[in-house]
Design a protein around this motif. Structure first.
Motif, PDB file in Angstrom:
ATOM      1  N   SER A  52      60.070 -35.850  52.420  1.00  0.00           N
ATOM      2  CA  SER A  52      59.048 -35.511  51.459  1.00  0.00           C
ATOM      3  C   SER A  52      59.187 -36.398  50.243  1.00  0.00           C
ATOM      4  N   PRO A  53      58.074 -36.862  49.725  1.00  0.00           N
ATOM      5  CA  PRO A  53      58.156 -37.678  48.519  1.00  0.00           C
ATOM      6  C   PRO A  53      58.781 -36.900  47.367  1.00  0.00           C
ATOM      7  N   GLU A  54      58.770 -35.569  47.510  1.00  0.00           N
ATOM      8  CA  GLU A  54      59.319 -34.776  46.422  1.00  0.00           C
ATOM      9  C   GLU A  54      60.820 -34.581  46.551  1.00  0.00           C
ATOM     10  N   PHE A  55      61.362 -35.014  47.656  1.00  0.00           N
ATOM     11  CA  PHE A  55      62.750 -34.685  47.907  1.00  0.00           C
ATOM     12  C   PHE A  55      63.621 -35.914  47.863  1.00  0.00           C
ATOM     13  N   ASP A  56      64.628 -35.844  47.056  1.00  0.00           N
ATOM     14  CA  ASP A  56      65.562 -36.929  46.959  1.00  0.00           C
ATOM     15  C   ASP A  56      66.909 -36.398  47.407  1.00  0.00           C
ATOM     16  N   PRO A  91      61.874 -27.779  59.272  1.00  0.00           N
ATOM     17  CA  PRO A  91      61.438 -28.185  57.948  1.00  0.00           C
ATOM     18  C   PRO A  91      62.288 -29.315  57.416  1.00  0.00           C
ATOM     19  N   LEU A  92      63.487 -29.401  57.903  1.00  0.00           N
ATOM     20  CA  LEU A  92      64.372 -30.441  57.425  1.00  0.00           C
ATOM     21  C   LEU A  92      63.756 -31.827  57.473  1.00  0.00           C
ATOM     22  N   PRO A  93      63.199 -32.200  58.581  1.00  0.00           N
ATOM     23  CA  PRO A  93      62.635 -33.535  58.591  1.00  0.00           C
ATOM     24  C   PRO A  93      61.547 -33.709  57.554  1.00  0.00           C
ATOM     25  N   TYR A  94      60.744 -32.717  57.460  1.00  0.00           N
ATOM     26  CA  TYR A  94      59.656 -32.866  56.503  1.00  0.00           C
ATOM     27  C   TYR A  94      60.200 -33.001  55.097  1.00  0.00           C
ATOM     28  N   ILE A  95      61.126 -32.130  54.797  1.00  0.00           N
ATOM     29  CA  ILE A  95      61.693 -32.137  53.462  1.00  0.00           C
ATOM     30  C   ILE A  95      62.437 -33.419  53.205  1.00  0.00           C
ATOM     31  N   ALA A  96      63.214 -33.797  54.201  1.00  0.00           N
ATOM     32  CA  ALA A  96      64.035 -34.979  53.991  1.00  0.00           C
ATOM     33  C   ALA A  96      63.178 -36.194  53.708  1.00  0.00           C
ATOM     34  N   GLU A 110      74.096 -34.686  70.896  1.00  0.00           N
ATOM     35  CA  GLU A 110      73.438 -35.983  70.854  1.00  0.00           C
ATOM     36  C   GLU A 110      71.977 -35.825  70.428  1.00  0.00           C
ATOM     37  N   ALA A 111      71.378 -34.764  70.937  1.00  0.00           N
ATOM     38  CA  ALA A 111      69.978 -34.519  70.571  1.00  0.00           C
ATOM     39  C   ALA A 111      69.844 -34.304  69.078  1.00  0.00           C
ATOM     40  N   LYS A 112      70.757 -33.519  68.536  1.00  0.00           N
ATOM     41  CA  LYS A 112      70.688 -33.231  67.101  1.00  0.00           C
ATOM     42  C   LYS A 112      70.898 -34.497  66.299  1.00  0.00           C
ATOM     43  N   ASN A 113      71.906 -35.252  66.749  1.00  0.00           N
ATOM     44  CA  ASN A 113      72.203 -36.493  66.039  1.00  0.00           C
ATOM     45  C   ASN A 113      71.005 -37.431  66.079  1.00  0.00           C
ATOM     46  N   ALA A 114      70.416 -37.538  67.246  1.00  0.00           N
ATOM     47  CA  ALA A 114      69.251 -38.413  67.380  1.00  0.00           C
ATOM     48  C   ALA A 114      68.126 -37.938  66.465  1.00  0.00           C
ATOM     49  N   PHE A 115      67.952 -36.654  66.430  1.00  0.00           N
ATOM     50  CA  PHE A 115      66.867 -36.111  65.617  1.00  0.00           C
ATOM     51  C   PHE A 115      67.049 -36.464  64.149  1.00  0.00           C
ATOM     52  N   ILE A 116      68.250 -36.209  63.661  1.00  0.00           N
ATOM     53  CA  ILE A 116      68.526 -36.512  62.251  1.00  0.00           C
ATOM     54  C   ILE A 116      68.326 -38.003  61.971  1.00  0.00           C
ATOM     55  N   ARG A 117      68.860 -38.820  62.879  1.00  0.00           N
ATOM     56  CA  ARG A 117      68.753 -40.261  62.662  1.00  0.00           C
ATOM     57  C   ARG A 117      67.293 -40.717  62.709  1.00  0.00           C
ATOM     58  N   LEU A 118      66.561 -40.149  63.636  1.00  0.00           N
ATOM     59  CA  LEU A 118      65.168 -40.583  63.779  1.00  0.00           C
ATOM     60  C   LEU A 118      64.316 -40.182  62.579  1.00  0.00           C
ATOM     61  N   ILE A 119      64.584 -39.019  62.058  1.00  0.00           N
ATOM     62  CA  ILE A 119      63.752 -38.635  60.911  1.00  0.00           C
ATOM     63  C   ILE A 119      64.088 -39.487  59.694  1.00  0.00           C
ATOM     64  N   GLN A 120      65.337 -39.985  59.681  1.00  0.00           N
ATOM     65  CA  GLN A 120      65.660 -40.921  58.605  1.00  0.00           C
ATOM     66  C   GLN A 120      64.848 -42.203  58.761  1.00  0.00           C
ATOM     67  N   LYS A 121      64.580 -42.533  60.013  1.00  0.00           N
ATOM     68  CA  LYS A 121      63.806 -43.753  60.275  1.00  0.00           C
ATOM     69  C   LYS A 121      62.397 -43.651  59.673  1.00  0.00           C
ATOM     70  N   ILE A 122      61.938 -42.440  59.551  1.00  0.00           N
ATOM     71  CA  ILE A 122      60.591 -42.290  59.004  1.00  0.00           C
ATOM     72  C   ILE A 122      60.582 -42.699  57.529  1.00  0.00           C
ATOM     73  N   SER A 123      61.664 -42.391  56.858  1.00  0.00           N
ATOM     74  CA  SER A 123      61.780 -42.877  55.479  1.00  0.00           C
ATOM     75  C   SER A 123      61.878 -44.395  55.464  1.00  0.00           C
ATOM     76  N   ASN A 174      57.150 -50.443  55.075  1.00  0.00           N
ATOM     77  CA  ASN A 174      55.694 -50.533  54.952  1.00  0.00           C
ATOM     78  C   ASN A 174      55.276 -51.160  53.620  1.00  0.00           C
ATOM     79  N   LYS A 175      56.065 -50.862  52.598  1.00  0.00           N
ATOM     80  CA  LYS A 175      55.718 -51.424  51.283  1.00  0.00           C
ATOM     81  C   LYS A 175      55.788 -52.949  51.323  1.00  0.00           C
TER      82      LYS A 175
END
Length: 774
Positions: free
Chosen positions: A427-431, A420-425, A727-740, A746-747
């Motif tokens: 999420s437009p509702e989550f700052d 859920p972390l990636p989604y939440i992180a 490394e996997a965890k780190n990559a995951f966290i970093r990659l989900i930040q990329k989605i933001s 995109n704007k």
DNA sequence: CCAGTTCCGGTGACCTCT
DNA sequence: CAGAGGTCACCGGAACTG
């Protein structure tokens, strides 16, 4: 102005606005029941039924269509989570009212809880054992607050916390007052927490004080079970990082089995749990372990808590003495003494105590009263039915090892989020930044824009959805676990058997800790390699991505130049830029083709498909562009034909207004080379971006959220399969930040489209960006 | 095959709640 | 008071049964 009196859908008598349109009660109910439902109606006639009072029942499809046409908004329909929250709120209010109606000196405004809690305080001699309790009901002064101001019974128990907000000093308040402040009004609990826990130190002091009082600690826990968002808030106050807090929160619901066992311990010996939590609070980072286990199954937890309060627990009134003389026994003994005399005067090293107590509690050392439910050797698995019957003497293996005992100092056990972390992180509702601020959300949560409950509901939903998915895997996983258990002679904790699976890794023990998926049910053993289902999902993406290599139209291929230089100082809107923009239509067409090859996308209704593509195609394109960017040439390598690649110079973007070029380069440069060159990662990221439930005009957001979550999960699993744990965890966290980051970039990109003459761009682009011809 | 019964989902009116 | 959701009686169709 009063609304017109006729239903805009069927013409029946209307009373007012429903879901943003004037409708009758019947169309209101119809819309409420069907607008978010996943069922697909079919029109038995010609898709154009006239909807009247008489005919409205004949064709659901046309009726729903008309509802939408006249402006009824499905967004106004509460989600299941919203409904649940509202129901709880109503139940709480009803309980409050009942208490008010019953009146009497025992009554207070906190609903049934205090009533039963009071009964426990009266009936149980256990309470006296906690002599150091600050519980104002049993030994404090009910007539004055901690500041010495007279309050009287009314102000100490029945007044709304907000009434005395200005005068709260958490360090001077009793546990009873602190808890009351938080639980009295669930709507304002978040604000109360902010008020009472302004700093990390203050948060710890407050929690220390609360857990010194058994009654108040349990009262707070009961509230937190009902309002996990508040638990998240408190944890975030205790911990430094909102990401850590989020991960802890996700852990709450990850393992129902372990959670039940913890709850069963409360039932059997609340005193031990209180003591345990006291010790934990001396080392807050360890608190996550116990909190993790605490609230997985709210319903069961509440049931069991109620059993305590109803006096049906079978716990011995005094704590059982340890039965053997091991180190844990000594620790517990001294803990009891401390508890009874002065909880603050712990002579042992807190860290050591916490560590030992965690081991004792979580690994079932047969000492103290905890042994009443945990008397067996480690490795003996208890079925759920035994857990639900906590007074039985059946041994239980908790299948758990505190990460805190092996984590590196700089590594909080939270970076490995499973889902859920990636989604939440993102999420437009989550700052994230705002989340941990002391001033967080008092006002924001009022208007619902960034409310803790919205985070809670989102989290719950995501976890629920993914957990459902996990369930389907659970049976075979359990079988594997059993096999491993038997192979180990029945003495290894089940998940320690993973050593075989992860064998050979440096620092196996620590690695194993990390490999235990935080959010997966603990009974599931995660293989490093992708399982068949995961491989199929990835394979599907790869097959779908073949559409990205389709040849481009001839008239657009002119842009696929090799050495054509552009003049960056050309200020006019360049035809080259226009061509580039139109070329993106090709990319988008390919992406649409790709999307259509994804079964989850294909299965959606057409409206959702359109909404996802309109909202997500440019983000997918950006994500894709990261992979095809050639650093040396400063160009994108674009498939021209099946065999040939062509280059598109990225500096064409300099013709666009704003800093698009710079932003784009920045985005690419912050993308680790080995990730952006891994097509699997990029494909999964594209899928995550595609299945965004945040897109406008989506009908089945929950379904899309589930799909997106499954790709988040796939990304995590894929990373785990190709990189070592950390490394996997780190990559995951970093990659989900990329989605933001993609959303942000995109704007800029969208602005480029909005600044061109619509008549000069491809019709597809006009449609996607709602460009109107001049 | 038919009539009677049961079950179940959809509907609409009314109610409660914030 | 407005606008949400909840509840319940009613209806009609499908499935089952004798």
């Amino acid at each position: 102005m009063s609304p017109p009196k006729n239903c805009a859908v069927c013409g029946d008598k209307a009373l007012g606005y429903n879901f943003n349109a004037v409708t009758c009660e019947s169309c209101k109910a119809f819309f409420r029941r069907n607008a978010l439902a996943k069922k697909q109606f079919t029109c038995p006639f010609n898709q154009n039924c006239e909807i009247t009072v008489v005919t409205r029942r004949f064709c659901q499809k046309c009726r729903l269509k008309k509802c939408l046409d006249i402006g009824m908004k499905s967004e106004n329909i509460m989600s299941e989570e919203d409904k649940l929250i509202k129901r709880r709120k109503i139940e709480n209010n009803r309980a409050k009212r009942r208490m008010m109606e019953h009146g009497g000196s025992d009554a207070d405004a906190d609903g049934d809880y205090n009533k039963v809690a009071g009964a426990v305080a009266d009936s149980s001699s256990n309470v006296d054992m906690y002599g150091g309790s600050q519980d104002s009901q049993s030994c404090g002064s009910p007539d004055s607050d901690a500041n010495g101001r007279p309050t009287g019974p009314a102000s100490s128990t029945t007044s709304r916390p907000s009434d005395r907000r200005a005068e709260t000093n958490p360090l001077l308040m009793t546990a009873d007052q602190l808890v009351d402040e938080i639980v009295a009004d669930p709507d304002r609990a978040c604000q109360a927490i902010n008020r009472l826990m302004r700093t990390q130190k203050e948060s710890i002091s407050v929690m220390e004080k609360i857990i010194e009082s058994q009654k108040d600690a349990l009262k707070l826990v009961s509230h937190l079970i009902d309002y996990p968002g508040d638990a998240l808030k408190i944890i975030s106050k205790i911990m430094n990082s909102p990401f850590n807090a989020l991960t802890v929160f996700t852990k709450f619901m990850s393992s129902p089995t372990d959670g039940l066992e913890i709850i069963s311990k409360i039932v059997d010996s609340p005193k031990d749990v209180v003591e345990f939590m006291q010790n934990l609070m001396k080392s807050p980072e360890n608190a996550i372990d116990i909190m993790n286990k605490f609230m997985n199954t709210p319903a069961e937890a509440l049931k069991m808590l109620n059993r305590i309060f109803n006096g049906t627990n079978t716990t011995t009134e005094t704590a059982q003495k340890p039965v053997n003389g091991n180190a844990d026994k000594d620790v517990l003994d001294s803990g009891e003494q401390d508890l009874g005399q002065n909880p603050q005067c712990d002579k042992q090293s807190p860290a050591m105590r916490v560590d030992t107590v965690i081991q004792t509690m979580l690994h079932g050392s047969p000492s103290g009263s905890m042994s009443s439910i945990n008397t067996g050797e480690a490795g003996v698995t208890s079925p759920l039915s035994n857990i639900a019957s906590p007074t039985s003497n059946i041994p239980i293996d908790l299948h758990y090892q505190s990460p805190s005992t092996t984590l590196m100092p700089d590594e909080l056990p939270s970076t490995s989020s499973s889902h859920p972390l990636p989604y939440i992180a993102n999420s437009p509702e989550f700052d994230v930044k705002g989340f941990n601020q002391p001033s967080f959300s008092d006002e924001l949560s009022m208007d619902g824009s960034v409310s803790i409950n919205s985070i809670e509901s989102v989290l719950s939903e995501v976890i629920r959805l993914e957990y459902q998915a996990f369930n389907s895997l659970q049976a075979p996983a359990s079988r594997i676990k059993d096999e491993l258990y038997h192979a180990a002679g029945g003495i290894l904790p089940s998940y320690m058997s993973q050593e075989q699976a992860y064998g050979g890794c440096k620092g196996t023990q620590q690695y194993l800790q990390h490999q235990q998926p935080i959010c997966a049910p603990s009974s599931i053993i995660m293989e490093r390699d992708l399982n068949e289902a995961e491989q199929m999902k990835l394979r599907e993406l790869r097959l779908a991505s073949e559409a990205l290599y389709d040849p481009v139209d001839e008239d657009l291929s002119a842009l696929m130049i090799n050495d054509e230089r552009i003049k960056p100082d050309d200020a006019r809107q360049s035809p080259k830029l226009l061509q580039l923009i139109n070329l993106t239509a090709v990319a988008i067409k390919r992406l649409i083709k790709m999307a259509k090859k994804i079964s989850a996308f294909r299965d959606m209704c057409q409206e959702d498909q359109v909404a996802l593509l309109k909202g997500g195609c440019t983000e997918m394109m950006i994500m894709r562009s990261v992979m095809i960017y050639d650093n040396d040439r400063g160009a994108w390598k674009v498939p021209h034909t099946k065999e040939n690649m062509a280059n598109i110079r990225t500096d064409l973007l300099k013709f666009a207004k704003g800093n698009v070029y710079e932003e784009h380069l920045k985005f690419i440069s912050t993308f680790d080379e080995k990730w952006r060159m891994d097509e699997n990662i990029i494909l999964i990221m594209c899928a995550i971006v595609l299945f965004s439930p945040a897109r406008a005009r989506l009908i089945h957001k929950d379904a899309i959220r589930l799909d997106q979550n499954s790709y988040y999960y796939l990304l995590r699993r894929y990373l785990e399969s190709v990189y070592p744990g950390c490394e996997a965890k780190n990559a995951f966290i970093r990659l989900i930040q990329k989605i933001s980051d993609v959303e942000r970039l995109n704007k800029f990109i969208i602005n480029v489209y909005l600044n061109v003459n619509p008549s000069q761009v491809e019709p597809l682009l006009r449609e996607i960006f709602d460009l109107k011809n001049h």
